[in-house]
Write a protein that holds these residues in place. Structure first.
Motif, PDB file in Angstrom:
ATOM      1  N   GLN A  21       0.846  -1.182   0.000  1.00  0.00           N
ATOM      2  CA  GLN A  21       0.000   0.000   0.000  1.00  0.00           C
ATOM      3  C   GLN A  21       0.885   1.237   0.000  1.00  0.00           C
ATOM      4  O   GLN A  21       1.609   1.500   0.964  1.00  0.00           O
ATOM      5  CB  GLN A  21      -0.929   0.010   1.230  1.00  0.00           C
ATOM      6  N   LEU A  22       0.863   2.000  -1.080  1.00  0.00           N
ATOM      7  CA  LEU A  22       1.607   3.249  -1.163  1.00  0.00           C
ATOM      8  C   LEU A  22       0.804   4.357  -0.515  1.00  0.00           C
ATOM      9  O   LEU A  22      -0.412   4.453  -0.710  1.00  0.00           O
ATOM     10  CB  LEU A  22       1.900   3.592  -2.626  1.00  0.00           C
ATOM     11  N   THR A  23       1.477   5.208   0.247  1.00  0.00           N
ATOM     12  CA  THR A  23       0.759   6.236   0.998  1.00  0.00           C
ATOM     13  C   THR A  23       0.670   7.562   0.243  1.00  0.00           C
ATOM     14  O   THR A  23      -0.050   8.456   0.673  1.00  0.00           O
ATOM     15  CB  THR A  23       1.453   6.505   2.344  1.00  0.00           C
ATOM     16  N   GLY A  24       1.403   7.699  -0.861  1.00  0.00           N
ATOM     17  CA  GLY A  24       1.446   8.996  -1.535  1.00  0.00           C
ATOM     18  C   GLY A  24       2.504   9.865  -0.878  1.00  0.00           C
ATOM     19  O   GLY A  24       3.679   9.513  -0.849  1.00  0.00           O
ATOM     20  N   ILE A  25       2.116  11.017  -0.349  1.00  0.00           N
ATOM     21  CA  ILE A  25       3.037  11.886   0.393  1.00  0.00           C
ATOM     22  C   ILE A  25       2.702  11.732   1.870  1.00  0.00           C
ATOM     23  O   ILE A  25       1.728  12.328   2.353  1.00  0.00           O
ATOM     24  CB  ILE A  25       2.907  13.360  -0.031  1.00  0.00           C
ATOM     25  N   PRO A  26       3.446  10.929   2.615  1.00  0.00           N
ATOM     26  CA  PRO A  26       3.088  10.670   4.017  1.00  0.00           C
ATOM     27  C   PRO A  26       3.104  11.955   4.841  1.00  0.00           C
ATOM     28  O   PRO A  26       4.015  12.772   4.740  1.00  0.00           O
ATOM     29  CB  PRO A  26       4.187   9.706   4.486  1.00  0.00           C
ATOM     30  N   GLY A  27       2.067  12.126   5.633  1.00  0.00           N
ATOM     31  CA  GLY A  27       1.933  13.320   6.459  1.00  0.00           C
ATOM     32  C   GLY A  27       1.167  14.444   5.793  1.00  0.00           C
ATOM     33  O   GLY A  27       0.778  15.404   6.462  1.00  0.00           O
ATOM     34  N   LEU A  28       0.957  14.317   4.473  1.00  0.00           N
ATOM     35  CA  LEU A  28       0.224  15.352   3.753  1.00  0.00           C
ATOM     36  C   LEU A  28      -1.014  14.781   3.065  1.00  0.00           C
ATOM     37  O   LEU A  28      -1.459  15.297   2.037  1.00  0.00           O
ATOM     38  CB  LEU A  28       1.134  16.022   2.710  1.00  0.00           C
ATOM     39  N   GLU A  29      -1.570  13.731   3.630  1.00  0.00           N
ATOM     40  CA  GLU A  29      -2.721  13.081   3.014  1.00  0.00           C
ATOM     41  C   GLU A  29      -3.902  14.040   2.833  1.00  0.00           C
ATOM     42  O   GLU A  29      -4.641  13.942   1.849  1.00  0.00           O
ATOM     43  CB  GLU A  29      -3.158  11.871   3.862  1.00  0.00           C
ATOM     44  N   ALA A  30      -4.066  14.950   3.753  1.00  0.00           N
ATOM     45  CA  ALA A  30      -5.184  15.896   3.660  1.00  0.00           C
ATOM     46  C   ALA A  30      -5.023  16.868   2.491  1.00  0.00           C
ATOM     47  O   ALA A  30      -6.002  17.487   2.063  1.00  0.00           O
ATOM     48  CB  ALA A  30      -5.315  16.675   4.972  1.00  0.00           C
ATOM     49  N   LEU A  31      -3.815  16.984   1.981  1.00  0.00           N
ATOM     50  CA  LEU A  31      -3.541  17.930   0.891  1.00  0.00           C
ATOM     51  C   LEU A  31      -3.381  17.240  -0.458  1.00  0.00           C
ATOM     52  O   LEU A  31      -2.970  17.890  -1.428  1.00  0.00           O
ATOM     53  CB  LEU A  31      -2.272  18.737   1.200  1.00  0.00           C
ATOM     54  N   PRO A  59      12.131  15.391   7.568  1.00  0.00           N
ATOM     55  CA  PRO A  59      10.735  14.943   7.703  1.00  0.00           C
ATOM     56  C   PRO A  59      10.305  14.116   6.488  1.00  0.00           C
ATOM     57  O   PRO A  59      10.682  14.434   5.351  1.00  0.00           O
ATOM     58  CB  PRO A  59       9.950  16.253   7.784  1.00  0.00           C
ATOM     59  N   PRO A  60       9.519  13.046   6.696  1.00  0.00           N
ATOM     60  CA  PRO A  60       9.091  12.184   5.583  1.00  0.00           C
ATOM     61  C   PRO A  60       8.413  12.933   4.434  1.00  0.00           C
ATOM     62  O   PRO A  60       8.678  12.608   3.274  1.00  0.00           O
ATOM     63  CB  PRO A  60       8.131  11.197   6.262  1.00  0.00           C
ATOM     64  N   HIS A  86      11.149  14.507   2.317  1.00  0.00           N
ATOM     65  CA  HIS A  86      11.922  13.465   1.644  1.00  0.00           C
ATOM     66  C   HIS A  86      11.171  12.927   0.430  1.00  0.00           C
ATOM     67  O   HIS A  86      11.721  12.789  -0.662  1.00  0.00           O
ATOM     68  CB  HIS A  86      12.216  12.336   2.636  1.00  0.00           C
ATOM     69  N   THR A  87       9.889  12.628   0.595  1.00  0.00           N
ATOM     70  CA  THR A  87       9.100  12.062  -0.495  1.00  0.00           C
ATOM     71  C   THR A  87       8.880  13.079  -1.609  1.00  0.00           C
ATOM     72  O   THR A  87       8.929  12.735  -2.794  1.00  0.00           O
ATOM     73  CB  THR A  87       7.746  11.556   0.029  1.00  0.00           C
ATOM     74  N   LEU A  88       8.648  14.329  -1.244  1.00  0.00           N
ATOM     75  CA  LEU A  88       8.490  15.370  -2.260  1.00  0.00           C
ATOM     76  C   LEU A  88       9.769  15.523  -3.085  1.00  0.00           C
ATOM     77  O   LEU A  88       9.716  15.626  -4.314  1.00  0.00           O
ATOM     78  CB  LEU A  88       8.133  16.698  -1.596  1.00  0.00           C
ATOM     79  N   LEU A  89      10.931  15.510  -2.421  1.00  0.00           N
ATOM     80  CA  LEU A  89      12.199  15.622  -3.142  1.00  0.00           C
ATOM     81  C   LEU A  89      12.416  14.431  -4.060  1.00  0.00           C
ATOM     82  O   LEU A  89      12.919  14.579  -5.182  1.00  0.00           O
ATOM     83  CB  LEU A  89      13.355  15.739  -2.135  1.00  0.00           C
ATOM     84  N   ALA A  90      12.031  13.241  -3.587  1.00  0.00           N
ATOM     85  CA  ALA A  90      12.189  12.042  -4.417  1.00  0.00           C
ATOM     86  C   ALA A  90      11.338  12.126  -5.679  1.00  0.00           C
ATOM     87  O   ALA A  90      11.754  11.673  -6.755  1.00  0.00           O
ATOM     88  CB  ALA A  90      11.815  10.799  -3.606  1.00  0.00           C
TER      89      ALA A  90
END
Length: 317
Positions: free
Chosen positions: A15-25, A272-273, A276-280
């Motif tokens: 299960q991929l979370t997308g951008i973790p911590g920013l699910e509401a956005l 912060p995760p 990190h995910t946004l940069l990736a």
């Protein structure tokens, strides 16, 4: 009721979370990501069309540029549609084999892209340091072989990664990947088994591709710089260096985000995760977006052909 954590199992999917911590956005994030993906696709397809219809662009440098465009399309398309599906529909479920296939495509074609940049550096070296032999050394057949060699190296280097995960790490303590795509280390960190071999192999491949390729490219430009300094007039030096400007910009656009993303993933534990995910994701989007822009702006023949294509489209409407 007791809940047991860290119980190893053999998942059929993740299960991929997308951008973790920013699910509401996620809905809002889909606007810039979708727009950037659209720009990347349109830009690279336009470059391919311009080189195909303009016979004056049927030269080694532009053939390598077409290879870059295809690679950038593969890199962006291997991740962005799935990411947009997560943003819009919450479709984060991804099968194990599909996850490994996505991992292979991302890392393989990033390796291939580095190989194409190395081939382009060789092309610029021959064109400037030995111009009389440029057309005889870099024939269409040689350009094709260099492209195939870069592809073969990518498959050879990255092919073992998903196989090692499939064969050596069948059990996982969780099936939720806190990432937007199946990045190698993001998957390996969930495994229950000994992942040291995977980590060492991944670091080794990163060293071979990122360090050795960049050193080889830098060495070619040192020799190019010496040849340029030997020219008699400043105008000739600037004109000669101008032919390398687009290549240098594309190299920086590719290697800087790649190096930053790799270092953060392995050593930036305090990052912060979400960052990190946004940069990736940006590392997979920035080169596909900027490469066509750089070459269209700095290369007169491509710029003129693109303008002709746009004018033709306008007249047809």
């Amino acid at each position: 009721m007791l809940t047991f954590h860290n119980v190893c199992s053999e998942p059929s999917s993740f299960q991929l979370t997308g951008i973790p911590g920013l699910e509401a956005l996620h809905i809002w994030l889909s606007i810039p990501f979708g727009s950037m993906y659209l720009v990347a696709v349109v830009g690279n397809v336009t470059i391919l069309a311009a080189v195909r219809v303009e016979h004056g662009l049927h030269q080694p440098m532009y053939f390598f540029l077409c290879m870059l465009a295809v690679i950038d399309l593969v890199l962006s398309t291997s991740t962005m549609p799935k990411l947009l599906g997560i943003f819009w529909f919450g479709a984060g479920d991804i099968g194990l084999d599909t996850c490994l296939a996505q991992m292979f495509l991302i890392h393989c074609f990033a390796t291939v892209e580095s190989g194409i940049f190395l081939a382009m550096a060789f092309d610029r070296y021959i064109a400037i340091c030995d111009p009389l032999r440029h057309t005889t050394v870099l024939t269409h057949a040689v350009v094709g072989r260099l492209g195939l060699a870069a592809l073969f190296r990518g498959v050879l280097y990255i092919g073992p990664l998903p196989l090692m995960i499939r064969l050596r790490l069948p059990l996982y303590k969780a099936r939720v990947i806190a990432h937007s795509y199946c990045e190698h280390m993001a998957v390996v960190t969930l495994a229950c088994g000994d992942s040291r071999v995977n980590n060492i192999y991944g670091l080794g491949i990163g060293f071979l591709v990122l360090i050795l390729d960049s050193v080889a490219i830098a060495a070619s430009y040192v020799m190019i710089g010496r040849a340029v300094m030997g020219l008699t007039t400043p105008e000739a030096r600037l004109k000669t260096l101008g032919t390398c400007g687009s290549h240098i910009c594309a190299i920086l656009i590719f290697y800087v985000p790649t190096a930053v993303s790799s270092l953060i993933h392995r050593f930036g534990h305090q990052v912060p995760p979400p960052i990190h995910t946004l940069l990736a994701n940006f590392y997979l989007l920035i080169p596909p977006i900027l490469n066509p822009i750089v070459y269209a702006v700095r290369t007169k023949q491509i710029r003129e052909r693109i303008l002709q294509i746009l004018n033709i489209g306008t007249k047809i409407r």
